[in-house]
Design a protein around this motif. Structure first.
Motif, short mmCIF file in Angstrom:
data_model
loop_
_atom_site.label_atom_id
_atom_site.label_comp_id
_atom_site.label_asym_id
_atom_site.label_seq_id
_atom_site.Cartn_x
_atom_site.Cartn_y
_atom_site.Cartn_z
N ARG A 1 -0.71 -6.32 -7.43
CA ARG A 1 -1.64 -6.64 -6.34
C ARG A 1 -1.03 -7.73 -5.47
O ARG A 1 -0.65 -8.80 -5.95
CB ARG A 1 -2.97 -7.10 -6.90
CG ARG A 1 -3.95 -7.49 -5.81
CD ARG A 1 -5.18 -8.09 -6.37
NE ARG A 1 -6.07 -7.01 -6.77
CZ ARG A 1 -7.30 -7.21 -7.21
NH1 ARG A 1 -7.76 -8.43 -7.34
NH2 ARG A 1 -8.05 -6.19 -7.54
N SER B 1 -2.70 -8.49 -2.26
CA SER B 1 -3.92 -9.08 -1.73
C SER B 1 -5.09 -8.20 -2.18
O SER B 1 -4.92 -7.31 -3.01
CB SER B 1 -3.85 -9.19 -0.20
OG SER B 1 -3.88 -7.90 0.38
N ASP B 2 -6.25 -8.43 -1.59
CA ASP B 2 -7.41 -7.62 -1.98
C ASP B 2 -7.28 -6.17 -1.54
O ASP B 2 -7.88 -5.29 -2.13
CB ASP B 2 -8.69 -8.22 -1.39
CG ASP B 2 -9.09 -9.49 -2.10
OD1 ASP B 2 -8.63 -9.69 -3.25
OD2 ASP B 2 -9.86 -10.28 -1.52
N THR B 3 -6.50 -5.93 -0.50
CA THR B 3 -6.40 -4.56 0.03
C THR B 3 -5.00 -3.97 -0.02
O THR B 3 -4.82 -2.82 0.35
CB THR B 3 -6.87 -4.53 1.50
OG1 THR B 3 -6.05 -5.42 2.26
CG2 THR B 3 -8.33 -4.92 1.60
N HIS B 4 -4.00 -4.73 -0.48
CA HIS B 4 -2.63 -4.23 -0.50
C HIS B 4 -1.99 -4.44 -1.87
O HIS B 4 -2.27 -5.42 -2.56
CB HIS B 4 -1.78 -4.92 0.58
CG HIS B 4 -2.11 -4.45 1.95
ND1 HIS B 4 -3.17 -4.95 2.66
CD2 HIS B 4 -1.52 -3.52 2.73
CE1 HIS B 4 -3.22 -4.36 3.83
NE2 HIS B 4 -2.24 -3.48 3.90
#
Length: 135
Positions: A121, A123-126
């Motif tokens: 992970r 970030s939260d989206t990538h």
């Protein structure tokens, strides 16, 4: 006086009959075990043959993998593919998590021999992805 007693002959024949029936019984049990082992081996060889047909077709695996990786929704993920003689390495340093879900759904629902898989992970989206698929 030197005659053989018929009772001795009957006992001898009865004893021979018992020995023969015992050896026949053990031969029957060995035959049954051999048949069971043959059935199990036949089932295993059929299963292995089916698996070999699925996993050993290199051209089919390459084409289906290229079809999955060339989908328009995965183009924004900047997937890097390195095809080798017996495997492919897939890398992406900034993949969207929705694209990862789509890719994993496609790969895990097909019959691929995934040798290694690493997802980190960012970030939260990538996320970053490293995967090796052998054939």
């Amino acid at each position: 006086m030197s005659r053989i007693n018929p009772v001795h002959i009957a006992v001898l024949l009865l004893l021979a009959l018992v020995v023969v029936s015992f050896s026949l019984s053990s031969a029957n049990s060995e035959l049954k075990e051999a048949k069971d082992a043959y059935k199990e081996t036949l089932k295993l060889s059929t299963d292995l043959s089916a698996l070999k047909g699925v996993y050993s077709d290199k051209i089919k695996v390459k084409k289906s993998l290229q079809k999955i990786l060339s989908q328009p929704s995965l183009r924004s993920s900047k997937i890097i593919q390195n095809f080798k003689k017996s495997s492919v390495t897939i890398n992406s340093e900034g993949m969207d998590i929705n694209d990862l879900n789509l890719l994993m759904g496609k790969l895990l629902n097909n019959s691929y021999n995934i040798k290694s898989l690493s997802i980190h992970r960012l970030s939260d989206t990538h996320v970053s992805l490293k995967m090796e698929i052998k054939w």
